[in-house]
Each structure stands twice: as C-alpha cells, then as structure tokens.
Design a protein around this motif. Sequence first.
Motif, PDB file in Angstrom:
ATOM      1  N   ARG A   1       0.840  -1.195   0.000  1.00 21.92           N
ATOM      2  CA  ARG A   1       0.000   0.000   0.000  1.00 21.92           C
ATOM      3  C   ARG A   1       0.876   1.246   0.000  1.00 21.92           C
ATOM      4  O   ARG A   1       1.860   1.328   0.725  1.00 21.92           O
ATOM      5  N   GLU A   2       0.506   2.199  -0.830  1.00 21.71           N
ATOM      6  CA  GLU A   2       1.205   3.482  -0.875  1.00 21.71           C
ATOM      7  C   GLU A   2       0.272   4.527  -0.276  1.00 21.71           C
ATOM      8  O   GLU A   2      -0.670   4.980  -0.928  1.00 21.71           O
ATOM      9  N   ASN A   3       0.551   4.872   0.992  1.00 25.16           N
ATOM     10  CA  ASN A   3      -0.338   5.755   1.737  1.00 25.16           C
ATOM     11  C   ASN A   3      -0.553   7.100   1.053  1.00 25.16           C
ATOM     12  O   ASN A   3      -1.648   7.659   1.116  1.00 25.16           O
ATOM     13  N   GLU A   4       0.458   7.628   0.402  1.00 27.56           N
ATOM     14  CA  GLU A   4       0.329   8.922  -0.267  1.00 27.56           C
ATOM     15  C   GLU A   4      -0.796   8.881  -1.315  1.00 27.56           C
ATOM     16  O   GLU A   4      -1.611   9.802  -1.415  1.00 27.56           O
ATOM     17  N   ILE A   5      -0.851   7.790  -2.057  1.00 26.45           N
ATOM     18  CA  ILE A   5      -1.871   7.644  -3.095  1.00 26.45           C
ATOM     19  C   ILE A   5      -3.255   7.450  -2.477  1.00 26.45           C
ATOM     20  O   ILE A   5      -4.199   8.164  -2.817  1.00 26.45           O
TER      21      ILE A   5
END
Length: 144
Positions: free
Chosen positions: A112-116
Amino acid sequence: KYLIYMGRDKYENEHLIQYGWPEDLWFHVDKMSSAHVYLRLPRGDGIDDVPEEIVHECAQLTKLNSIEGCKVNNVRVVYTMWSNLRKSGDMATGQVGFHKSSQVKSVVIEKRENEIVNRLNKSKVEKHNHPSDLAELRAERDKQ
C-alpha cells in the motif's frame, strides 16, 4: 479527467455491474474478495489509453478495499473493460466472469502506498448510491 465509482459491498457491486458504462474500466483483487472499482473513461477511450499511473492508483484503491488484500503484499489486481464482464443468473451477488479472458490485464501491487490512497480518499464524494441513480445516469449517457 476521470471519475471513479466503487461498490462498498456485494450489493453495490451488483448495481455497478448492472448499470456500468461501455467506457468503464473495472478493477478487482484477483482471487480474493474486494470492492469493484470502476474508472469512467472519456467516450472513445479504451483500456490501452489509460496512463499506467492511473491504473496503478486504481489498483491501490482496489487493494485497500479488500478485506484480505489490504493485509498482504504483492496483490494481483485484474482489470478489464466493463463490456468484457459476464454475469449469469447462477452467479452469486457481486460475482462476475469474463467473456474473453485474453482482454483481462493485471498489475501487482507490492504494498500500500499511503500517499496515493490518502489523496484518493480526500477527494472521495459519496453519491449515486441508489440503483435508480445509476440507472438514470446510464439512461442519460445512452441518449447522447
């Protein structure tokens, strides 16, 4: 340029299957339960017109909204045009198959890419939650 629709449960997924548009690109975590995520494309665009970055963002959102998929790394997300989805009467609510498996693409989401996902969640607006809303939107689209 793009609008994303997502079913919160199998019943909303079923409504999105029923009232999808030919311009919709459908996403789902492969072999796991997940939300159905639909990327509404501009008329005339197809699966190969979507930038890789947009596919990745939709796949991130799909992974995040999978009870199993959100907990593991290296999740495969499949995607295809709505018109390639096949629904028959003997399938469970929210379940689909494909007319042509050769038209299904996939991407692996490592983690998971939290920024996205944070950016996408901040832009979220909940509307068109009733099947009649989706049916009306589809009817308007078909008149054009």
